[in-house]
Design a protein around this motif. Structure first.
Motif: not given
Length: 293
Positions: A79, A110-111, A129
């Motif tokens: 990420a 990223g999550y 992000r």
């Protein structure tokens, strides 16, 4: 077509370090292209328990580099906000130097909000992000070409980003960007990536066709030859699947435009019998020129 293995589960009954080294040494002697590891602090496979073992990615990759001689190594994927950007670039460069040119930079926006909350990781809103991911990619190219001038971005400020030693891989370690976002992720692939990573969803190939068409349009917009982007997809080895069936699945993915298949073992660690199947399929697919029909 290339075939790779991603180790997403370390829940072997015996010691992790011996089993992981044995897996890596076995694959190093096959036609498998890359050994990938996830970059998580907690188990992220929804088919596994959250508290199953998970290794820190770049420590694991350094261990794997010492255990192997040929196979390429990378994360699937890191990420963009997980580490300080210069630290991540240094980690990938170090891996490339110590593995004699076998490192990838695997990157995503990223999550995992649950993991971030559990472990205190920085995970800003989606728009930020992607802003930070863009600057990280720009910084990586900045440092890898030996540019020590100040890097001044919206989120990153580096007064003198020294990148010594330089990577062994020329012009730099390949950058794989994971994700299927058609507006932002695939645009970043066209601008800064050397490979994309898509998902093998059961829709007859419709999503992959659409996403690759979008990627082609982004490449045209930025003036990038589409042939410069390696098209990869992640798919799970099926329970009891034999090498011939796996080869046929890979050929079907090749018809969609995929040239590199990354295999996971969903919800379980890799077993020796699974690896035998993958090795046999990789041998059959190696150096095969397949023209989409």
């Amino acid at each position: 077509m290339k075939l790779s293995v991603s180790v997403t589960n370390y829940s072997w009954p015996e010691s992790i370090h011996r089993r992981l080294a044995s897996l890596a040494r076995f694959l190093d002697g096959t036609a498998v292209d890359t050994l990938w590891v996830p970059d998580h602090l907690l188990q992220a496979d929804p088919a596994s328990a959250l508290d199953e073992p998970m290794l820190e990615a770049y420590t694991a990759l350094g261990y794997l580099a010492a255990a192997t001689d040929r196979i390429r190594l990378g994360t699937m994927v890191t990420a963009a906000t997980f580490r300080a950007p210069a630290l991540l670039i240094k980690a990938v460069t170090t891996l490339d130097v110590l593995s004699d040119g076998r490192a990838w930079l695997g990157l995503g926006a990223g999550y995992n909000a649950a993991e971030a909350g559990a472990m205190g990781l920085f995970l800003p809103a989606t728009a930020e992000r992607f802003e930070r991911m863009t600057e990280l990619l720009q910084l990586a190219h900045h440092m890898w070409r030996g540019d020590e001038s100040a890097f001044l971005g919206q989120h990153l400020t580096l007064q003198r980003p020294i990148g010594s030693p330089r990577p062994v891989t020329l012009p730099h370690p390949p950058v794989l960007i994971g994700g299927t976002g058609e507006r932002r992720t695939l645009r970043l692939v066209a601008q800064y990536g050397d490979a994309c990573n898509l998902f093998d969803v059961p829709d007859g190939g419709a999503a992959i066709r659409r996403q690759l068409d979008v990627l082609d349009r982004h490449c045209a917009d930025v003036g990038r030859p589409v042939a410069e982007i390696e098209r990869t997809v992640t798919t799970a080895l099926r329970e009891g699947e034999l090498a011939g069936a796996l080869v046929e699945r890979c050929r079907a993915l090749a018809d969609l435009g995929i040239r590199h298949v990354v295999l996971i073992a969903r919800g379980r660690p890799w077993a020796a019998a699974d690896l035998d199947v993958v090795a046999a399929a990789a041998h059959q697919l190696r150096d095969r020129v397949h023209t989409p029909g």
